[in-house]
Design a protein around this motif. Sequence first.
Motif, PDB file in Angstrom:
ATOM      1  N   VAL A 108       8.618  16.379  -9.406  1.00 56.44           N
ATOM      2  CA  VAL A 108       8.318  17.455  -8.466  1.00 56.44           C
ATOM      3  C   VAL A 108       7.087  17.119  -7.618  1.00 56.44           C
ATOM      4  CG1 VAL A 108       6.903  18.745 -10.127  1.00 56.44           C
ATOM      5  CG2 VAL A 108       7.980  19.946  -8.231  1.00 56.44           C
ATOM      6  N   ASP A 109       6.136  16.373  -8.184  1.00 50.31           N
ATOM      7  CA  ASP A 109       4.949  15.994  -7.416  1.00 50.31           C
ATOM      8  C   ASP A 109       5.309  15.058  -6.265  1.00 50.31           C
ATOM      9  OD1 ASP A 109       3.364  17.504  -9.095  1.00 50.31           O
ATOM     10  OD2 ASP A 109       2.900  15.831 -10.426  1.00 50.31           O
ATOM     11  N   VAL A 110       6.228  14.138  -6.532  1.00 48.79           N
ATOM     12  CA  VAL A 110       6.692  13.241  -5.477  1.00 48.79           C
ATOM     13  C   VAL A 110       7.401  14.043  -4.389  1.00 48.79           C
ATOM     14  CG1 VAL A 110       8.207  11.284  -4.937  1.00 48.79           C
ATOM     15  CG2 VAL A 110       6.944  11.332  -7.107  1.00 48.79           C
TER      16      VAL A 110
ATOM     17  N   GLU B 235       0.794  -1.231   0.000  1.00 50.17           N
ATOM     18  CA  GLU B 235       0.000   0.000   0.000  1.00 50.17           C
ATOM     19  C   GLU B 235       0.828   1.284   0.000  1.00 50.17           C
ATOM     20  OE1 GLU B 235      -3.114   0.118  -0.477  1.00 50.17           O
ATOM     21  OE2 GLU B 235      -3.730  -1.961  -0.144  1.00 50.17           O
ATOM     22  N   LEU B 236       1.818   1.369   0.869  1.00 52.11           N
ATOM     23  CA  LEU B 236       2.510   2.639   1.058  1.00 52.11           C
ATOM     24  C   LEU B 236       3.409   3.004  -0.125  1.00 52.11           C
ATOM     25  CD1 LEU B 236       3.437   2.513   4.860  1.00 52.11           C
ATOM     26  CD2 LEU B 236       1.319   3.255   3.740  1.00 52.11           C
ATOM     27  N   LEU B 237       4.200   2.046  -0.608  1.00 53.81           N
ATOM     28  CA  LEU B 237       5.093   2.356  -1.729  1.00 53.81           C
ATOM     29  C   LEU B 237       4.313   2.719  -2.993  1.00 53.81           C
ATOM     30  CD1 LEU B 237       7.953  -0.263  -1.229  1.00 53.81           C
ATOM     31  CD2 LEU B 237       7.718   2.039  -0.310  1.00 53.81           C
ATOM     32  N   PRO B 238       3.275   1.956  -3.351  1.00 51.80           N
ATOM     33  CA  PRO B 238       2.471   2.366  -4.516  1.00 51.80           C
ATOM     34  C   PRO B 238       1.822   3.734  -4.330  1.00 51.80           C
ATOM     35  CG  PRO B 238       2.054   0.065  -3.994  1.00 51.80           C
ATOM     36  CD  PRO B 238       2.865   0.615  -2.860  1.00 51.80           C
ATOM     37  N   ALA B 239       1.444   4.064  -3.099  1.00 51.69           N
ATOM     38  CA  ALA B 239       0.825   5.368  -2.851  1.00 51.69           C
ATOM     39  C   ALA B 239       1.809   6.497  -3.138  1.00 51.69           C
ATOM     40  CB  ALA B 239       0.332   5.451  -1.412  1.00 51.69           C
ATOM     41  N   ILE B 240       3.070   6.310  -2.761  1.00 50.43           N
ATOM     42  CA  ILE B 240       4.079   7.339  -3.032  1.00 50.43           C
ATOM     43  C   ILE B 240       4.312   7.474  -4.530  1.00 50.43           C
ATOM     44  CG2 ILE B 240       6.536   7.904  -2.752  1.00 50.43           C
ATOM     45  CD1 ILE B 240       6.345   6.712   0.060  1.00 50.43           C
ATOM     46  N   GLU B 241       4.279   6.369  -5.239  1.00 49.44           N
ATOM     47  CA  GLU B 241       4.479   6.411  -6.687  1.00 49.44           C
ATOM     48  C   GLU B 241       3.329   7.098  -7.410  1.00 49.44           C
ATOM     49  OE1 GLU B 241       5.186   2.455  -8.018  1.00 49.44           O
ATOM     50  OE2 GLU B 241       7.102   2.241  -6.945  1.00 49.44           O
ATOM     51  N   SER B 242       2.162   7.171  -6.771  1.00 47.44           N
ATOM     52  CA  SER B 242       0.999   7.808  -7.402  1.00 47.44           C
ATOM     53  C   SER B 242       0.814   9.251  -6.938  1.00 47.44           C
ATOM     54  CB  SER B 242      -0.276   7.006  -7.101  1.00 47.44           C
ATOM     55  OG  SER B 242      -0.584   7.057  -5.715  1.00 47.44           O
ATOM     56  N   ALA B 243       1.921   9.908  -6.547  1.00 46.28           N
ATOM     57  CA  ALA B 243       1.841  11.262  -5.981  1.00 46.28           C
ATOM     58  C   ALA B 243       1.211  12.267  -6.928  1.00 46.28           C
ATOM     59  CB  ALA B 243       3.233  11.734  -5.569  1.00 46.28           C
ATOM     60  N   SER B 244       1.404  12.106  -8.227  1.00 46.86           N
ATOM     61  CA  SER B 244       0.834  13.062  -9.180  1.00 46.86           C
ATOM     62  C   SER B 244      -0.688  13.020  -9.177  1.00 46.86           C
ATOM     63  CB  SER B 244       1.358  12.779 -10.593  1.00 46.86           C
ATOM     64  OG  SER B 244       2.743  13.004 -10.666  1.00 46.86           O
TER      65      SER B 244
ATOM     66  N   VAL C  70       6.016  14.097  -0.521  1.00 47.93           N
ATOM     67  CA  VAL C  70       6.871  13.527   0.515  1.00 47.93           C
ATOM     68  C   VAL C  70       7.497  14.637   1.350  1.00 47.93           C
ATOM     69  CG1 VAL C  70       8.897  12.088   0.957  1.00 47.93           C
ATOM     70  CG2 VAL C  70       7.306  11.468  -0.870  1.00 47.93           C
ATOM     71  N   GLY C  71       7.825  15.759   0.703  1.00 43.58           N
ATOM     72  CA  GLY C  71       8.402  16.885   1.424  1.00 43.58           C
ATOM     73  C   GLY C  71       7.474  17.418   2.490  1.00 43.58           C
ATOM     74  N   ARG C  72       6.174  17.451   2.205  1.00 45.06           N
ATOM     75  CA  ARG C  72       5.216  17.907   3.216  1.00 45.06           C
ATOM     76  C   ARG C  72       5.236  16.975   4.418  1.00 45.06           C
ATOM     77  NH1 ARG C  72       3.276  21.160   6.683  1.00 45.06           N
ATOM     78  NH2 ARG C  72       1.024  21.131   7.045  1.00 45.06           N
ATOM     79  N   ALA C  73       5.323  15.683   4.188  1.00 44.41           N
ATOM     80  CA  ALA C  73       5.394  14.723   5.296  1.00 44.41           C
ATOM     81  C   ALA C  73       6.662  14.942   6.113  1.00 44.41           C
ATOM     82  CB  ALA C  73       5.351  13.294   4.752  1.00 44.41           C
ATOM     83  N   CYS C  74       7.764  15.199   5.433  1.00 43.66           N
ATOM     84  CA  CYS C  74       9.025  15.426   6.143  1.00 43.66           C
ATOM     85  C   CYS C  74       8.987  16.722   6.947  1.00 43.66           C
ATOM     86  CB  CYS C  74      10.181  15.470   5.146  1.00 43.66           C
ATOM     87  SG  CYS C  74      10.506  13.907   4.318  1.00 43.66           S
ATOM     88  N   ALA C  75       8.339  17.751   6.391  1.00 44.16           N
ATOM     89  CA  ALA C  75       8.226  19.015   7.112  1.00 44.16           C
ATOM     90  C   ALA C  75       7.375  18.861   8.356  1.00 44.16           C
ATOM     91  CB  ALA C  75       7.641  20.089   6.195  1.00 44.16           C
TER      92      ALA C  75
ATOM     93  N   VAL D 242      11.253   6.988  -2.683  1.00 53.11           N
ATOM     94  CA  VAL D 242      11.298   8.249  -3.434  1.00 53.11           C
ATOM     95  C   VAL D 242      12.068   8.060  -4.725  1.00 53.11           C
ATOM     96  CG1 VAL D 242      12.277  10.578  -3.426  1.00 53.11           C
ATOM     97  CG2 VAL D 242      10.977   9.762  -1.449  1.00 53.11           C
ATOM     98  N   GLN D 243      13.209   7.395  -4.664  1.00 53.16           N
ATOM     99  CA  GLN D 243      14.006   7.170  -5.873  1.00 53.16           C
ATOM    100  C   GLN D 243      13.220   6.376  -6.907  1.00 53.16           C
ATOM    101  OE1 GLN D 243      17.713   5.355  -4.722  1.00 53.16           O
ATOM    102  NE2 GLN D 243      18.453   7.197  -3.668  1.00 53.16           N
ATOM    103  N   ALA D 244      12.523   5.328  -6.441  1.00 53.61           N
ATOM    104  CA  ALA D 244      11.732   4.517  -7.373  1.00 53.61           C
ATOM    105  C   ALA D 244      10.585   5.327  -7.955  1.00 53.61           C
ATOM    106  CB  ALA D 244      11.205   3.276  -6.648  1.00 53.61           C
ATOM    107  N   ALA D 245       9.931   6.112  -7.117  1.00 60.36           N
ATOM    108  CA  ALA D 245       8.791   6.907  -7.577  1.00 60.36           C
ATOM    109  C   ALA D 245       9.229   7.982  -8.554  1.00 60.36           C
ATOM    110  CB  ALA D 245       8.077   7.536  -6.371  1.00 60.36           C
ATOM    111  N   VAL D 246      10.352   8.630  -8.258  1.00 62.00           N
ATOM    112  CA  VAL D 246      10.867   9.673  -9.155  1.00 62.00           C
ATOM    113  C   VAL D 246      11.246   9.087 -10.507  1.00 62.00           C
ATOM    114  CG1 VAL D 246      12.834  11.215  -9.536  1.00 62.00           C
ATOM    115  CG2 VAL D 246      11.608  11.273  -7.359  1.00 62.00           C
ATOM    116  N   SER D 247      11.852   7.915 -10.481  1.00 62.35           N
ATOM    117  CA  SER D 247      12.259   7.267 -11.729  1.00 62.35           C
ATOM    118  C   SER D 247      11.057   6.885 -12.584  1.00 62.35           C
ATOM    119  CB  SER D 247      13.089   6.012 -11.426  1.00 62.35           C
ATOM    120  OG  SER D 247      14.254   6.342 -10.709  1.00 62.35           O
ATOM    121  N   ALA D 248       9.959   6.496 -11.909  1.00 64.48           N
ATOM    122  CA  ALA D 248       8.774   6.040 -12.634  1.00 64.48           C
ATOM    123  C   ALA D 248       7.822   7.171 -12.981  1.00 64.48           C
ATOM    124  CB  ALA D 248       8.036   4.986 -11.817  1.00 64.48           C
ATOM    125  N   SER D 249       8.037   8.354 -12.412  1.00 64.23           N
ATOM    126  CA  SER D 249       7.084   9.448 -12.573  1.00 64.23           C
ATOM    127  C   SER D 249       7.501  10.409 -13.671  1.00 64.23           C
ATOM    128  CB  SER D 249       6.932  10.212 -11.249  1.00 64.23           C
ATOM    129  OG  SER D 249       6.114  11.349 -11.418  1.00 64.23           O
TER     130      SER D 249
END
Length: 525
Positions: A170-172, A124-133, A176-181, A159-166
């Motif tokens: 910038v959407d990723v 669930e979590l990894l696919p959700a990050i990949e669908s950030a757009s 994710v940046g909001r979560a880190c903040a 993040v690396q996997a999501a960025v590569s697939a997206s």
Amino acid sequence: MPDTVASAGEDSTDGFPERDVPCRTKPETKELPRTQDLIGALWFTVERGDESMEGSQTEPVDDRILWDVIEEHLDEAEFALKLFEAALDDPDYALDSLIEGPEERLVAHVEGLALGGAPVIERELLPAIESASEHPERATIAALALIWQGGRERLGEAVQAAVSASAAPVDVARAVGRACALGPINSNLAESNAVESSAVDSNAGDWLRAQVASASDAEERAAWLCAAAEQETGRQIAMSFWAQWLESDHPATLHAVCRALAGSPDATLERSMVARVESLVGHEDATVRDAALVAGLRMQSPSAWARCREWALDSAQPCPLATELFAALGGATERDALVERLQGAPSSQPLVWALGYCGSIEAIPALLSLLESDDEYIAPLAFEAIITITGVDSTGLGRDQVVDASEAQAALPSLEDDLDTDLSLRPEDALPKPNADAVRAWWEAHRERFSTDVFYLFGTPESPEAFARALEQGPLRNRHAIARAAALRTGGTFQLPTRAWGCVQQNAIAPLRAIGNRTWRARRS
């Protein structure tokens, strides 16, 4: 004339109003169950066997997880995050109602996801990050759950996997940046001592700076920089790290750097950095100009203040942020200039909003004259400004909202109109509509309680204590402006991240009360 005031007819005995800072909080909702009870009841079941799972650290077994309930956690957390973000600008919420409402609800569902372990991460979590757009809030929730588990390394891989697939890295980065903040969820909110150790996130800044270094393009880099600037608000920043981006020609990057410089309590800035910030106050991009203006004022730059005045009194269209800062930091001269400017532009929302932060009752007559404005926002904004100055309780001073069915129907867009028209509500839509006669009557009855020589915040003479009380009890919509003013009037010593977790904000307010008069800067005269 007395220099203190009590709210709505109450006498003051200690120099402060006996009534708290007024805030129209949301109606009480049904009490949420304890987080651990909610999670235990919902997200997985354990078959009875030879060994009890109670107190065990064993990872949940995949076939024992109720995946439909995990999906419900994701859906509910996504919705709760939207409520949480909207509440941060809502005049009906105060800090306590934020914590006890949207924040507690969000925490419960994110913790439910976090305790799911490896099976939930993978499915669930990894696919959700990949669908950030497509689903940015869902990606933020997934990242929060990973951070809660202390899984920054796993988050980096995701993040690396999501960025590569997206197609839009910038959407990723934004999600994710909001979560880190926001950072790890406070364990006191989650009522869980067992996971207290995983709520420590001391390496967030280093992790975000690593994402900046590995960004695939300028837009992604800027998104990580924005998250780092927000995460580091109130902390001593790595000045050399931010200085390297100050000469960039990328607007979003410059915006992030100026935010970081404005949010740091570190006053040791090289002269070259100050000069660069001053030059950015005139940048063609509005977001850069605004961030540079706050940073320049933080550095006590005379040229930044001159620009602030120029933009606040602009005859064509006042800059909202500059007008607010001009009112919040200025004295009687600045107040008079704003009131005079308002006479020529009575429908200027930035001017009306800003006058609430001038702190002076000399602005009240101008605001009272706007209470019957035909503009749907001007009268509520004028009433809000009066409340911000005087601290009057709006109860009984608003007028009942009678919605005419024919008028409501007429306000709907025609089927021939653009169906993509944004029909979402603004925070101003939640402001109470004033009963002009009642407000004027209240002012006539209480006018003598105030002094023309004193600046007020919610009816209390301005001081670090008054600002702390307003930040603790005031409407969330107003707190961004109040926190900005407090940061600038303490030379950056006090910083409040007003978009952080409510519990984090509560803890960050306390140091303001310890600020002495030497550190607290008076208004400009």
